[in-house]
Design a protein around this motif. Sequence first.
Motif, short mmCIF file in Angstrom:
data_model
loop_
_atom_site.label_atom_id
_atom_site.label_comp_id
_atom_site.label_asym_id
_atom_site.label_seq_id
_atom_site.Cartn_x
_atom_site.Cartn_y
_atom_site.Cartn_z
N LEU A 31 18.25 3.68 4.15
CA LEU A 31 18.99 4.00 5.38
C LEU A 31 18.53 3.05 6.49
O LEU A 31 17.37 3.07 6.89
N SER A 32 19.44 2.20 6.93
CA SER A 32 19.16 1.26 8.02
C SER A 32 17.87 0.48 7.78
O SER A 32 17.03 0.33 8.65
N GLY A 33 17.72 0.00 6.57
CA GLY A 33 16.52 -0.75 6.20
C GLY A 33 16.81 -2.23 6.03
O GLY A 33 17.84 -2.74 6.48
N TRP A 34 15.89 -2.90 5.39
CA TRP A 34 16.02 -4.31 5.11
C TRP A 34 15.34 -4.61 3.79
O TRP A 34 14.50 -3.86 3.32
N LEU A 35 15.73 -5.72 3.21
CA LEU A 35 15.16 -6.14 1.94
C LEU A 35 13.89 -6.93 2.20
O LEU A 35 13.94 -8.01 2.80
N PRO A 36 12.73 -6.43 1.80
CA PRO A 36 11.48 -7.17 2.02
C PRO A 36 11.46 -8.47 1.22
O PRO A 36 12.00 -8.53 0.11
N ASN A 37 10.88 -9.50 1.78
CA ASN A 37 10.75 -10.79 1.08
C ASN A 37 12.07 -11.20 0.44
O ASN A 37 12.13 -11.56 -0.72
N SER A 38 13.14 -11.14 1.21
CA SER A 38 14.49 -11.26 0.66
C SER A 38 14.78 -12.56 -0.09
O SER A 38 15.69 -12.61 -0.89
N TRP A 39 14.00 -13.58 0.13
CA TRP A 39 14.29 -14.83 -0.58
C TRP A 39 13.44 -14.99 -1.82
O TRP A 39 13.59 -15.95 -2.55
N ALA B 28 12.82 -0.04 3.11
CA ALA B 28 12.25 -1.26 2.53
C ALA B 28 11.21 -0.90 1.47
O ALA B 28 11.18 -1.48 0.38
N VAL B 29 10.37 0.07 1.77
CA VAL B 29 9.33 0.52 0.82
C VAL B 29 9.98 1.14 -0.41
O VAL B 29 9.56 0.89 -1.55
N ALA B 30 11.01 1.94 -0.21
CA ALA B 30 11.71 2.57 -1.35
C ALA B 30 12.28 1.51 -2.28
O ALA B 30 12.20 1.64 -3.51
N MET B 31 12.86 0.45 -1.71
CA MET B 31 13.41 -0.61 -2.56
C MET B 31 12.30 -1.38 -3.27
O MET B 31 12.45 -1.72 -4.45
N LEU B 32 11.20 -1.64 -2.59
CA LEU B 32 10.06 -2.29 -3.26
C LEU B 32 9.58 -1.44 -4.43
O LEU B 32 9.35 -1.93 -5.53
N ALA B 33 9.43 -0.15 -4.18
CA ALA B 33 8.95 0.75 -5.23
C ALA B 33 9.94 0.82 -6.39
O ALA B 33 9.54 0.93 -7.55
N ASN C 226 0.84 -1.21 0.00
CA ASN C 226 0.00 0.00 0.00
C ASN C 226 0.87 1.25 0.00
O ASN C 226 0.55 2.23 -0.68
N ALA C 227 1.96 1.23 0.76
CA ALA C 227 2.88 2.36 0.78
C ALA C 227 3.53 2.56 -0.58
O ALA C 227 3.72 3.70 -1.03
N VAL C 228 3.84 1.46 -1.27
CA VAL C 228 4.40 1.56 -2.63
C VAL C 228 3.39 2.22 -3.56
O VAL C 228 3.74 3.10 -4.35
N CYS C 229 2.15 1.83 -3.45
CA CYS C 229 1.09 2.44 -4.29
C CYS C 229 0.97 3.93 -4.01
O CYS C 229 0.82 4.73 -4.95
#
Length: 154
Positions: A61-69, A38-43, A5-8
Amino acid sequence: AGQLNAVCMLEETVKSIEQERGIPASRIVVGGFAQGGAVAMLASYFRKERKHQPFAGCICLSGWLPNSWNFPVNNYVAEMTPLLWAHGAYDNKVLFMQQALGTQRLMKEGIDVTVRTYPCAHESYNSQEINDMAEFVDELLFPKVPKQVATAEF
């Protein structure tokens, strides 16, 4: 679902900027802190069929990769959207290991990843991090023109 939703919402903001101000996505750098990263990378990279231009770049910045696998990355977008991933070595909220795991995965996908680590914890201020972000954005939006190219003969 919250991150998507944040990506949208981000996509709608970019669309508005493109239409109202005439600034294309290829001149926009998206970024965020922690979950915002995480949202920025998804977008930026979760675009299998995006018909619009890729972003100029992405900052995490100090994030993580969503659904990394299971993170689908569009090859064209990967080539056109470099990433700055900055992280505090003493972050006890989003563990520093998340940076290594995420950057390795994204580099395998062909993304040009710049990795920066700082001697700070989560939500700590670091002036070098600010300088590195400014330099990253400056290089993306205002690339240096080689002197040979800049000189024209008449």
